[in-house]
Design an enzyme around this catalytic site. Structure first.
Site, PDB file in Angstrom:
ATOM      1  N   LYS A 282     -21.174  -6.333  43.842  1.00 30.15           N
ATOM      2  CA  LYS A 282     -21.312  -4.886  43.608  1.00 30.15           C
ATOM      3  C   LYS A 282     -21.792  -4.180  44.889  1.00 30.15           C
ATOM      4  CE  LYS A 282     -20.916  -2.880  40.218  1.00 30.15           C
ATOM      5  NZ  LYS A 282     -19.717  -2.217  39.616  1.00 30.15           N
TER       6      LYS A 282
ATOM      7  N   TYR B 133     -23.083 -11.681  41.328  1.00 29.20           N
ATOM      8  CA  TYR B 133     -22.688 -10.386  40.737  1.00 29.20           C
ATOM      9  C   TYR B 133     -23.163  -9.229  41.608  1.00 29.20           C
ATOM     10  CZ  TYR B 133     -23.296  -6.153  37.920  1.00 29.20           C
ATOM     11  OH  TYR B 133     -23.294  -4.850  37.479  1.00 29.20           O
TER      12      TYR B 133
ATOM     13  N   THR C 288     -25.004  -0.430  40.426  1.00 29.02           N
ATOM     14  CA  THR C 288     -26.104  -0.950  39.620  1.00 29.02           C
ATOM     15  C   THR C 288     -27.402  -1.010  40.426  1.00 29.02           C
ATOM     16  OG1 THR C 288     -26.895  -3.003  38.608  1.00 29.02           O
ATOM     17  CG2 THR C 288     -25.183  -3.251  40.238  1.00 29.02           C
ATOM     18  N   ASP C 289     -28.538  -0.969  39.732  1.00 25.22           N
ATOM     19  CA  ASP C 289     -29.827  -1.137  40.421  1.00 25.22           C
ATOM     20  C   ASP C 289     -29.955  -2.536  41.026  1.00 25.22           C
ATOM     21  OD1 ASP C 289     -30.178  -2.562  38.038  1.00 25.22           O
ATOM     22  OD2 ASP C 289     -32.010  -1.514  37.421  1.00 25.22           O
ATOM     23  N   GLU C 290     -29.144  -3.500  40.540  1.00 17.13           N
ATOM     24  CA  GLU C 290     -29.286  -4.887  41.013  1.00 17.13           C
ATOM     25  C   GLU C 290     -28.945  -5.044  42.492  1.00 17.13           C
ATOM     26  OE1 GLU C 290     -28.000  -8.022  38.508  1.00 17.13           O
ATOM     27  OE2 GLU C 290     -28.603  -6.975  36.679  1.00 17.13           O
TER      28      GLU C 290
HETATM   29  P1  NAD Z   1     -18.089  -4.639  30.571  1.00 14.29           P
HETATM   30  O1  NAD Z   1     -18.067  -6.062  31.029  1.00 14.29           O
HETATM   31  O2  NAD Z   1     -18.529  -4.329  29.181  1.00 14.29           O
HETATM   32  O3  NAD Z   1     -16.650  -3.987  30.762  1.00 14.29           O
HETATM   33  C1  NAD Z   1     -15.876  -4.175  31.905  1.00 14.29           C
HETATM   34  C2  NAD Z   1     -14.481  -3.601  31.642  1.00 14.29           C
HETATM   35  O4  NAD Z   1     -13.722  -3.712  32.850  1.00 14.29           O
HETATM   36  C3  NAD Z   1     -13.703  -4.358  30.553  1.00 14.29           C
HETATM   37  O5  NAD Z   1     -13.037  -3.452  29.716  1.00 14.29           O
HETATM   38  C4  NAD Z   1     -12.702  -5.181  31.360  1.00 14.29           C
HETATM   39  O6  NAD Z   1     -11.502  -5.463  30.641  1.00 14.29           O
HETATM   40  C5  NAD Z   1     -12.444  -4.259  32.548  1.00 14.29           C
HETATM   41  N1  NAD Z   1     -11.978  -4.993  33.739  1.00 14.29           N
HETATM   42  C6  NAD Z   1     -12.518  -6.129  34.275  1.00 14.29           C
HETATM   43  N2  NAD Z   1     -11.813  -6.505  35.354  1.00 14.29           N
HETATM   44  C7  NAD Z   1     -10.821  -5.580  35.528  1.00 14.29           C
HETATM   45  C8  NAD Z   1      -9.787  -5.402  36.484  1.00 14.29           C
HETATM   46  N3  NAD Z   1      -9.609  -6.280  37.478  1.00 14.29           N
HETATM   47  N4  NAD Z   1      -8.980  -4.328  36.372  1.00 14.29           N
HETATM   48  C9  NAD Z   1      -9.136  -3.438  35.356  1.00 14.29           C
HETATM   49  N5  NAD Z   1     -10.085  -3.570  34.405  1.00 14.29           N
HETATM   50  C10 NAD Z   1     -10.931  -4.616  34.498  1.00 14.29           C
HETATM   51  O7  NAD Z   1     -18.992  -3.881  31.644  1.00 14.29           O
HETATM   52  P2  NAD Z   1     -20.056  -2.698  31.417  1.00 14.29           P
HETATM   53  O8  NAD Z   1     -21.362  -3.280  31.036  1.00 14.29           O
HETATM   54  O9  NAD Z   1     -19.440  -1.630  30.608  1.00 14.29           O
HETATM   55  O10 NAD Z   1     -20.211  -2.192  32.930  1.00 14.29           O
HETATM   56  C11 NAD Z   1     -19.335  -1.187  33.444  1.00 14.29           C
HETATM   57  C12 NAD Z   1     -19.713  -0.887  34.876  1.00 14.29           C
HETATM   58  O11 NAD Z   1     -21.065  -0.440  34.948  1.00 14.29           O
HETATM   59  C13 NAD Z   1     -19.635  -2.098  35.810  1.00 14.29           C
HETATM   60  O12 NAD Z   1     -19.149  -1.669  37.042  1.00 14.29           O
HETATM   61  C14 NAD Z   1     -21.079  -2.560  35.948  1.00 14.29           C
HETATM   62  O13 NAD Z   1     -21.282  -3.200  37.177  1.00 14.29           O
HETATM   63  C15 NAD Z   1     -21.825  -1.236  35.866  1.00 14.29           C
HETATM   64  N6  NAD Z   1     -23.191  -1.271  35.350  1.00 14.29           N
HETATM   65  C16 NAD Z   1     -23.462  -1.867  34.163  1.00 14.29           C
HETATM   66  C17 NAD Z   1     -24.762  -1.820  33.650  1.00 14.29           C
HETATM   67  C18 NAD Z   1     -25.107  -2.445  32.319  1.00 14.29           C
HETATM   68  O14 NAD Z   1     -26.284  -2.456  31.956  1.00 14.29           O
HETATM   69  N7  NAD Z   1     -24.154  -2.950  31.547  1.00 14.29           N
HETATM   70  C19 NAD Z   1     -25.766  -1.169  34.377  1.00 14.29           C
HETATM   71  C20 NAD Z   1     -25.443  -0.581  35.607  1.00 14.29           C
HETATM   72  C21 NAD Z   1     -24.147  -0.625  36.079  1.00 14.29           C
HETATM   73  O1  DAU Z   2     -29.636  -3.756  35.859  1.00  3.97           O
HETATM   74  C1  DAU Z   2     -28.314  -3.415  35.611  1.00  3.97           C
HETATM   75  C2  DAU Z   2     -27.544  -4.653  35.216  1.00  3.97           C
HETATM   76  O2  DAU Z   2     -28.001  -4.998  33.913  1.00  3.97           O
HETATM   77  C3  DAU Z   2     -26.037  -4.465  35.233  1.00  3.97           C
HETATM   78  O3  DAU Z   2     -25.624  -4.220  36.546  1.00  3.97           O
HETATM   79  C4  DAU Z   2     -25.342  -5.719  34.699  1.00  3.97           C
HETATM   80  O4  DAU Z   2     -23.947  -5.483  34.588  1.00  3.97           O
HETATM   81  C5  DAU Z   2     -25.891  -6.024  33.314  1.00  3.97           C
HETATM   82  O5  DAU Z   2     -25.332  -7.228  32.833  1.00  3.97           O
HETATM   83  C6  DAU Z   2     -27.412  -6.131  33.347  1.00  3.97           C
HETATM   84  O6  DAU Z   2     -27.841  -7.319  34.069  1.00  3.97           O
HETATM   85  P1  DAU Z   2     -29.070  -8.223  33.560  1.00  3.97           P
HETATM   86  O7  DAU Z   2     -28.937  -9.553  34.147  1.00  3.97           O
HETATM   87  O8  DAU Z   2     -30.357  -7.513  33.732  1.00  3.97           O
HETATM   88  O9  DAU Z   2     -28.733  -8.211  31.985  1.00  3.97           O
HETATM   89  P2  DAU Z   2     -28.743  -9.350  30.862  1.00  3.97           P
HETATM   90  O10 DAU Z   2     -28.490  -8.635  29.570  1.00  3.97           O
HETATM   91  O11 DAU Z   2     -27.889 -10.508  31.202  1.00  3.97           O
HETATM   92  O12 DAU Z   2     -30.260  -9.836  30.893  1.00  3.97           O
HETATM   93  C7  DAU Z   2     -31.343  -8.928  30.707  1.00  3.97           C
HETATM   94  C8  DAU Z   2     -32.621  -9.732  30.928  1.00  3.97           C
HETATM   95  O13 DAU Z   2     -32.754 -10.676  29.839  1.00  3.97           O
HETATM   96  C9  DAU Z   2     -32.628 -10.570  32.192  1.00  3.97           C
HETATM   97  O14 DAU Z   2     -33.936 -10.578  32.741  1.00  3.97           O
HETATM   98  C10 DAU Z   2     -32.255 -11.980  31.725  1.00  3.97           C
HETATM   99  C11 DAU Z   2     -32.839 -12.025  30.309  1.00  3.97           C
HETATM  100  N1  DAU Z   2     -32.102 -12.883  29.349  1.00  3.97           N
HETATM  101  C12 DAU Z   2     -30.775 -12.643  29.169  1.00  3.97           C
HETATM  102  C13 DAU Z   2     -30.043 -13.409  28.303  1.00  3.97           C
HETATM  103  C14 DAU Z   2     -28.558 -13.171  28.096  1.00  3.97           C
HETATM  104  C15 DAU Z   2     -32.764 -13.866  28.641  1.00  3.97           C
HETATM  105  O15 DAU Z   2     -33.995 -14.070  28.786  1.00  3.97           O
HETATM  106  N2  DAU Z   2     -32.048 -14.632  27.772  1.00  3.97           N
HETATM  107  C16 DAU Z   2     -30.712 -14.465  27.577  1.00  3.97           C
HETATM  108  O16 DAU Z   2     -30.104 -15.224  26.776  1.00  3.97           O
END
Ligand code: NAD
Ligand code: DAU
Length: 342
Positions: free
Chosen positions: A157, A153, A128-130
């Site tokens: 990562k 988190y 992730t970019d985080e």
């Molecule tokens: P999500 O929370 O929607 O899904 C996570 C999945 O992983 C679920 O199906 C869960 O059951 C499974 N899981 C959790 N723990 C596990 C374990 N111990 N063994 C096997 N399976 C397990 O997550 P997402 O948003 O789809 O993110 C997927 C990946 O992409 C993550 O690695 C996250 O860090 C990365 N990522 C997410 C974002 C975003 O914006 N959502 C951005 C950049 C990177």
């Molecule tokens: O940048 C990539 C990441 O993006 C991934 O690695 C993470 O898995 C994914 O959860 C996401 O993280 P963020 O913290 O950026 O996403 P979130 O949707 O939780 O929040 C997006 C922005 O919105 C953040 O600045 C917090 C804000 N927010 C979020 C929630 C849930 C609010 O202001 N109110 C809210 O209720």
């Protein structure tokens, strides 16, 4: 190619499996997922129906459980492994970090060890970019930006990234890392900003915007992220890191107002609430390396992609109902009640 995807029942993993099945007709996808609160087999109901037992196999298991990981590798003998499995929600990591350490760090190490022993030929760690930390008003993260994770988190990562890089350098294990910005699109778990705000607005409930609402995220459509991962899998260099972004920097308040506009709901639903502790101010991605080496570029424009996404949630109420469990509602209640967020 036989591709094992971990976390395939989550948001990005399920979109990736659907994307990958549409690439080479001879490829086989194996989905290894623990089915935590965020894992939903309904995300792949169509895939299950069309390809189960033929090009698609599901195996329930935990990446942090060595014997379960060895068993799935032994049974399916994948050529490539893509590790999407993670605890993914920043707010939850503030509430309780231990599951993040177990899955994101111990789980990744367990998977790497088992894949090395099994002779897996390609390993993609989804990051992730985080991990880069937080930007001021200007500049972008490149692959050379030093890692500076600031939430439990992102710290977990970043640890997984270091372990993956160590396996490449120490054991010549053919692993690479992809780092992506904020995804949006269908099947996203409704704790994340866009589907959470959609659900609040649909129920005429307040939309809690953290702090001043001016934190910036770079939004990428999940399909563009999936294309990037596919390119990294098929064309990427072992040992490399590739950034992916959507070229769509938006403040949170802009996104929330746009959601209300699409849904024809009033802005009076917006509540500015106490900020997330340690809230990263701005993310922006320089993905020129992925453009040059992989031919990656995002094709979805944010405004039309967001409208399509909101319409998808409006048209799939049964999906939203199926994923909203008691455990999820309990977390939401506790988190937003804390510091009077709602
Ligand atoms: P999500 O929370 O929607 O899904 C996570 C999945 O992983 C679920 O199906 C869960 O059951 C499974 N899981 C959790 N723990 C596990 C374990 N111990 N063994 C096997 N399976 C397990 O997550 P997402 O948003 O789809 O993110 C997927 C990946 O992409 C993550 O690695 C996250 O860090 C990365 N990522 C997410 C974002 C975003 O914006 N959502 C951005 C950049 C990177
Ligand atoms: O940048 C990539 C990441 O993006 C991934 O690695 C993470 O898995 C994914 O959860 C996401 O993280 P963020 O913290 O950026 O996403 P979130 O949707 O939780 O929040 C997006 C922005 O919105 C953040 O600045 C917090 C804000 N927010 C979020 C929630 C849930 C609010 O202001 N109110 C809210 O209720």
């Amino acid at each position: 190619m036989r591709i094992l995807v971990t976390g395939g029942c989550g948001f990005i993993g399920s979109n990736f499996i659907r994307f990958a099945l549409n690439q080479n007709p001879s490829d086989v996808l194996i989905n290894f997922d623990k089915l935590t609160y965020a894992g939903n087999p309904a995300n792949l109901a169509d895939v299950e129906k069309a390809h189960s037992g033929d090009r698609y196999f599901f195996c329930r298991g935990d990446i942090a459980d060595r014997s379960e990981v060895l068993a799935v590798l032994e049974e399916y003998r994948p050529d490539a492994v893509i590790n999407f499995a993670a605890e993914s929600h920043v707010d939850r990591s503030i509430h309780n970090a231990m599951p993040f350490v177990t899955t994101n760090i111990v789980g990744t190490q367990t998977l790497l060890e088992a894949c090395l022993a099994a002779g897996v030929e390609r390993f993609v760690q989804i990051s992730t970019d985080e991990v880069y930390g937080s930007l001021g008003p200007t500049g972008k993260f490149s692959e050379q930006t030093p890692l500076d994770p600031r939430s439990p988190y992102s710290a977990s990562k970043a640890s997984a990234d270091f372990l993956t890089a160590a396996f490449y350098h120490t054991h010549a294990f053919p692993a690479l890392i992809t780092r992506c910005s904020n995804n949006y699109g269908p099947y996203q778990f409704p704790e994340k900003l866009i589907p959470f705000m959609f659900r609040q607005a649909a129920n005429n409930q307040p939309l809690p915007v953290y702090g001043d609402g001016l934190n910036v995220r770079d939004w990428i459509h999940v399909e563009d992220h999936c294309r990037g991962v596919w390119l990294a899998l098929t064309k990427g260099r072992p040992g490399a890191v590739y950034n992916f972004g959507g070229d769509a920097e938006r403040s949170n308040i802009e996104v929330v107002k746009r959601i209300l506009q699409i849904m024809d709901k009033p802005e009076t639903l917006i509540r500015y609430v106490k900020d997330r502790p340690g809230h990263d101010r701005r993310y922006a991605m320089d993905f020129s390396l992925a453009a040059r080496e992989l031919g990656f570029s995002p094709v979805h424009a944010f405004e039309s992609g967001l409208a399509e996404t909101i319409h998808w949630y409006q048209n799939n109420p049964e999906w939203l109902d199926s994923i909203v469990s008691g455990a999820y509602l309990e977390f939401i209640k506790q988190w937003y009640a804390k510091d009077q967020r709602l």
